[in-house]
Design an enzyme around this catalytic site. Structure first.
Site, PDB file in Angstrom:
ATOM      1  N   TYR A 177     -29.115  -6.951  -6.913  1.00 42.78           N
ATOM      2  CA  TYR A 177     -29.921  -6.628  -8.095  1.00 42.78           C
ATOM      3  C   TYR A 177     -30.189  -7.882  -8.914  1.00 42.78           C
ATOM      4  O   TYR A 177     -29.405  -8.838  -8.907  1.00 42.78           O
ATOM      5  CB  TYR A 177     -29.242  -5.554  -8.954  1.00 42.78           C
ATOM      6  CG  TYR A 177     -27.973  -5.995  -9.654  1.00 42.78           C
ATOM      7  CD1 TYR A 177     -28.009  -6.565 -10.929  1.00 42.78           C
ATOM      8  CD2 TYR A 177     -26.723  -5.826  -9.059  1.00 42.78           C
ATOM      9  CE1 TYR A 177     -26.857  -6.954 -11.580  1.00 42.78           C
ATOM     10  CE2 TYR A 177     -25.559  -6.214  -9.699  1.00 42.78           C
ATOM     11  CZ  TYR A 177     -25.633  -6.784 -10.964  1.00 42.78           C
ATOM     12  OH  TYR A 177     -24.483  -7.176 -11.611  1.00 42.78           O
ATOM     13  N   CYS A 178     -31.326  -7.881  -9.592  1.00 44.50           N
ATOM     14  CA  CYS A 178     -31.716  -8.969 -10.482  1.00 44.50           C
ATOM     15  C   CYS A 178     -32.682  -8.393 -11.515  1.00 44.50           C
ATOM     16  O   CYS A 178     -32.942  -7.192 -11.525  1.00 44.50           O
ATOM     17  CB  CYS A 178     -32.333 -10.123  -9.706  1.00 44.50           C
ATOM     18  SG  CYS A 178     -33.677  -9.634  -8.611  1.00 44.50           S
ATOM     19  N   THR A 179     -33.223  -9.225 -12.377  1.00 40.22           N
ATOM     20  CA  THR A 179     -33.965  -8.731 -13.534  1.00 40.22           C
ATOM     21  C   THR A 179     -35.133  -7.842 -13.137  1.00 40.22           C
ATOM     22  O   THR A 179     -35.186  -6.653 -13.489  1.00 40.22           O
ATOM     23  CB  THR A 179     -34.473  -9.906 -14.388  1.00 40.22           C
ATOM     24  OG1 THR A 179     -33.390 -10.774 -14.682  1.00 40.22           O
ATOM     25  CG2 THR A 179     -35.083  -9.396 -15.694  1.00 40.22           C
TER      26      THR A 179
END
Length: 295
Positions: A177-179
C-alpha cells in the site's frame, strides 16, 4: 493526485503539452513524465482542474486514469513543475518495469477496499500489510500491524526486499500500500520478480481505501501528503498515532527544519513547535524527506 501507466514514445512532447495546458488553466503543482507514463498532483480552481482532467484523458494511454480529488486551499503548491525522468518513482529499476496500453505488466493483483477487508476477514493474521512509502510517512498513519521497511527514499526498497528480512513472507498474502497507488504498481512488480508469490495492491491506494472504509477499518492515523497541507484525515474519528520528537506527545503534524538548505521534516506538537530551538537543523536530518513526487 493521479497517475497513469502507458507507453510514451516522446516524453518531451508530452511534457510541453502538459506544461502549456496547466499554464493556460492557471494550475500549480508537480508532474513527472517518463517513457512509462505520468504521475502528478495539481491544485487550483475547480473548473480549471476539471478542464485539465477532460483534456488529459484525450491522450489514448490516459483515458482510464483515476483522478483523486481532495479539498485544498487552491494555494497548496507555490509553482508549477513539469519534468521528464527515467522513472515515475525513483526505485532505480527503469528497465525492470514493463508497461502496455493497459498499464503495468506483471504487478500485484488489484484489490478494491472492500476486497482488502474481505481478504483479512478470510485469512486473518496470515495477511501481511507492506508499507510502500518512505518510513517517516508511517509515523503518523499506517495499516494496523503493517510491516514498515527501513526506507528514507524509494531508492532503498531494492536493498530492503533483497536483504532477506522479509523472506518469511514470500509464501504469505502480501498487501502493498501507498498514498495513491503509483508506488505499489512498481513495488509489487519488484516483489513478484524476487520470489514473493502472492502479492496484492490496493486499487487507488490509501486514498481510496480511506474514502471507502473510513477510520472504523484497518487503517489508523493520518495520511501524509506531499503538499503544503502535510497531512489529511479521512474522518473526525481519525486516531493520532504520531509522537512529538521532543516531548512524545500526540501529533500528526510535520514541521519544516528552520535551515532553508535542509529539506527534512520534524514531527512536533503545537506546544513544542512554539520553541524555535526545536526546529533547528540536526546532523540526523536526511535532507530529502520531501524530495520525491509520489502517490
Amino acid at each position: 493526485m493521479y497517475y497513469g501507466f502507458a507507453p510514451i514514445a516522446d516524453p518531451e512532447a508530452v511534457k510541453l503539452w502538459q506544461k502549456t495546458l496547466c499554464e493556460s488553466l492557471g494550475l500549480k503543482g508537480r508532474i513527472l513524465i517518463s517513457k512509462h507514463g505520468i504521475n502528478g498532483t495539481l491544485g487550483g480552481d475547480m473548473s480549471a482542474l476539471k478542464k485539465y482532467v477532460r483534456q488529459t484523458k484525450e491522450y489514448q494511454g490516459f483515458k482510464k486514469i483515476d483522478f483523486k480529488w481532495s479539498d485544498g486551499t487552491g494555494q497548496d503548491f507555490p509553482r508549477l513543475r513539469v519534468r521528464v525522468r527515467n522513472e515515475l518513482v525513483a526505485f532505480g529499476t527503469p528497465d525492470e518495469l514493463e508497461v502496455s496500453i493497459d498499464g503495468v505488466v506483471g504487478g500485484g493483483k488489484h484489490l478494491k477496499p472492500a476486497e482488502v477487508d474481505a481478504l483479512v476477514a478470510e485469512r486473518g493474521d496470515e495477511v501481511v500489510f507492506f508499507d510502500g512509502r518512505n518510513a517517516f510517512e508511517a509515523e503518523i498513519g499506517k495499516f494496523k500491524n503493517a510491516v514498515v521497511p527501513n526506507t528514507q527514499t524509494t531508492h532503498d526498497f531494492i536493498a530492503e526486499i533483497e536483504s532477506g528480512k522479509y523472506d518469511d513472507f514470500k509464501d504469505k498474502p502480501i498487501v502493498t500500500y501507498c498514498t495513491g497507488g503509483v508506488r505499489c504498481e512498481i513495488l509489487s512488480v519488484l516483489m513478484v520478480n524476487r520470489g514473493f508469490k502472492e502479492v496484492y495492491q490496493i486499487e487507488g491506494g490509501i486514498v481510496r481505501y480511506g474514502e471507502s472504509q473510513g477510520d472504523d477499518s484497518l487503517w489508523e492515523g493520518s495520511l501524509y501528503v506531499f503538499d503544503d497541507r502535510m497531512n489529511v484525515n479521512f474522518t473526525e474519528k481519525a486516531k493520532t498515532i504520531g509522537k512529538c520528537e521532543r516531548c512524545a506527545g500526540p501529533t500528526s503534524t510535520f514541521r519544516n527544519c528552520s535551515n532553508l538548505a535542509c529539506r527534512d521534516l520534524i514531527l512536533l506538537c503545537d506546544h513544542c513547535n512554539e520553541d524555535a530551538a526545536n526546529l533547528a537543523c540536526q546532523p540526523k536530518h536526511s535532507r530529502g524527506r520531501r524530495g520525491e513526487l509520489v502517490g
